[in-house]
Design a protein around this motif. Structure first.
Motif, PDB file in Angstrom:
ATOM      1  N   ALA A  32     -11.145  61.152  29.777  1.00 53.50           N
ATOM      2  CA  ALA A  32     -11.464  59.958  30.567  1.00 53.50           C
ATOM      3  C   ALA A  32     -12.692  60.282  31.408  1.00 53.50           C
ATOM      4  O   ALA A  32     -12.663  61.215  32.217  1.00 53.50           O
ATOM      5  CB  ALA A  32     -10.295  59.541  31.456  1.00 53.50           C
ATOM      6  N   LEU A  33     -13.762  59.510  31.211  1.00 57.57           N
ATOM      7  CA  LEU A  33     -15.030  59.782  31.877  1.00 57.57           C
ATOM      8  C   LEU A  33     -15.504  58.551  32.629  1.00 57.57           C
ATOM      9  O   LEU A  33     -15.271  57.413  32.204  1.00 57.57           O
ATOM     10  CB  LEU A  33     -16.105  60.196  30.866  1.00 57.57           C
ATOM     11  N   ALA A  34     -16.175  58.807  33.747  1.00 61.23           N
ATOM     12  CA  ALA A  34     -16.898  57.762  34.479  1.00 61.23           C
ATOM     13  C   ALA A  34     -18.374  57.944  34.171  1.00 61.23           C
ATOM     14  O   ALA A  34     -18.946  59.008  34.430  1.00 61.23           O
ATOM     15  CB  ALA A  34     -16.634  57.878  35.977  1.00 61.23           C
ATOM     16  N   ILE A  35     -18.991  56.929  33.612  1.00 55.94           N
ATOM     17  CA  ILE A  35     -20.372  57.020  33.158  1.00 55.94           C
ATOM     18  C   ILE A  35     -21.250  56.145  34.041  1.00 55.94           C
ATOM     19  O   ILE A  35     -20.830  55.071  34.498  1.00 55.94           O
ATOM     20  CB  ILE A  35     -20.491  56.610  31.669  1.00 55.94           C
ATOM     21  N   VAL A  66     -10.864  57.063  27.467  1.00 53.96           N
ATOM     22  CA  VAL A  66     -11.296  56.026  28.406  1.00 53.96           C
ATOM     23  C   VAL A  66     -12.711  56.346  28.873  1.00 53.96           C
ATOM     24  O   VAL A  66     -12.990  57.471  29.315  1.00 53.96           O
ATOM     25  CB  VAL A  66     -10.347  55.928  29.617  1.00 53.96           C
ATOM     26  N   ILE A  67     -13.595  55.351  28.764  1.00 55.66           N
ATOM     27  CA  ILE A  67     -14.958  55.434  29.294  1.00 55.66           C
ATOM     28  C   ILE A  67     -15.132  54.252  30.243  1.00 55.66           C
ATOM     29  O   ILE A  67     -15.032  53.096  29.823  1.00 55.66           O
ATOM     30  CB  ILE A  67     -16.023  55.382  28.184  1.00 55.66           C
ATOM     31  N   ALA A  68     -15.381  54.541  31.516  1.00 56.25           N
ATOM     32  CA  ALA A  68     -15.520  53.495  32.535  1.00 56.25           C
ATOM     33  C   ALA A  68     -16.925  53.549  33.119  1.00 56.25           C
ATOM     34  O   ALA A  68     -17.355  54.601  33.609  1.00 56.25           O
ATOM     35  CB  ALA A  68     -14.481  53.676  33.640  1.00 56.25           C
ATOM     36  N   PRO A 118     -15.953  63.476  35.152  1.00 59.61           N
ATOM     37  CA  PRO A 118     -14.546  63.196  34.827  1.00 59.61           C
ATOM     38  C   PRO A 118     -14.001  62.077  35.709  1.00 59.61           C
ATOM     39  O   PRO A 118     -14.242  62.047  36.920  1.00 59.61           O
ATOM     40  CB  PRO A 118     -13.846  64.529  35.098  1.00 59.61           C
ATOM     41  N   LEU A 119     -13.286  61.167  35.101  1.00 62.80           N
ATOM     42  CA  LEU A 119     -12.761  60.029  35.852  1.00 62.80           C
ATOM     43  C   LEU A 119     -11.733  60.469  36.891  1.00 62.80           C
ATOM     44  O   LEU A 119     -11.585  59.825  37.933  1.00 62.80           O
ATOM     45  CB  LEU A 119     -12.150  59.010  34.887  1.00 62.80           C
TER      46      LEU A 119
END
Length: 230
Positions: A93-96, A203-205, A217-218
């Motif tokens: 799960a990453l925050a982009i 998950v990509i947010a 990392p989220l």
């Protein structure tokens, strides 16, 4: 007398028909005065130029750390697609953060697609409760016009429904959420834990914007890393 002679020197003869011819000494005085005035003007122009340059230097702002990536796009210069794939598999799960003009994130999306992932594209605006929408049967009230009755329709879980429809050779499902910056901290925490609940989900947010494509990392953005360390 020299000044008067200088004003009349060089004028057409028709304008001053009765003027006497100037002496050589008066002409020399005029040339000397003109030379002195010219040097004085050049000196003043030089001083003004230096003063303006000093003001420009004093008001100049220099940005340190500027590279070629700030002008033509950092993701086009830095070959980070390999690190992108490894981080997706490691953190799940990453925050982009992408540039405002958009378009750069498509290269990273396509690379995941080449790996065999399928996508569920959602927007955070109007998503409702992420846990209910993605993993539970949830109601949806369609817009009613005038005196029409308020209806309520029930939809299956968005993630579970698409996981069941994946082909056998699919590597997994990527839930790509745009405008995730409007989500609360608790909602981001659920998205960070969703791959734990559904192992085949990534998950990509999109949590904001930056000059070039960066990601974290989220769990770190949602504040779960500090809690786990404590």
């Amino acid at each position: 007398m020299a000044a008067t002679a200088c004003l009349n020197y060089g004028a057409p003869a028709s304008l001053n028909p009765q003027q006497k011819q100037q002496s050589p000494s008066a002409r020399n005085n005029c040339l000397i005065d003109a030379t002195i005035m010219g040097k004085r003007n050049m000196m003043m122009m030089g001083l003004r130029g230096r003063y303006n340059k000093a003001n420009k230097r004093a008001g100049m702002v220099r940005c340190s750390g500027i590279g070629i990536g700030d002008f033509i796009g950092g993701d086009l210069v830095k070959p980070d697609l390999g690190r992108w794939l490894s981080d997706v598999e490691e953190h799940k799960a990453l925050a982009i953060y992408t540039p405002h003009e958009g378009g750069y994130e498509g290269r990273y999306l396509n690379r995941l697609r080449y790996q065999g992932y399928y996508f569920l594209d959602l927007t955070a605006r109007g998503l409702g409760d992420p846990e209910t929408t993605l993993t539970k049967v949830h109601p949806v009230c369609p817009a009613h016009v005038g005196k029409q009755p308020i209806a309520r329709w029930y939809f299956p879980p968005e993630v579970d429904y698409r996981l069941a429809a994946l082909p056998p050779d699919a590597k997994g499902l990527v839930v790509w959420i745009i405008e995730a910056k409007v989500l609360s901290k608790s909602e981001l925490q659920f998205l960070a834990l969703l791959p734990t609940l559904r192992p085949k989900v990534r998950v990509i947010a999109e949590c904001g914007n930056w000059r070039k494509v960066v990601w974290k990392p989220l769990k770190e953005i949602a504040g779960l890393t500090a809690n786990e360390e404590a």
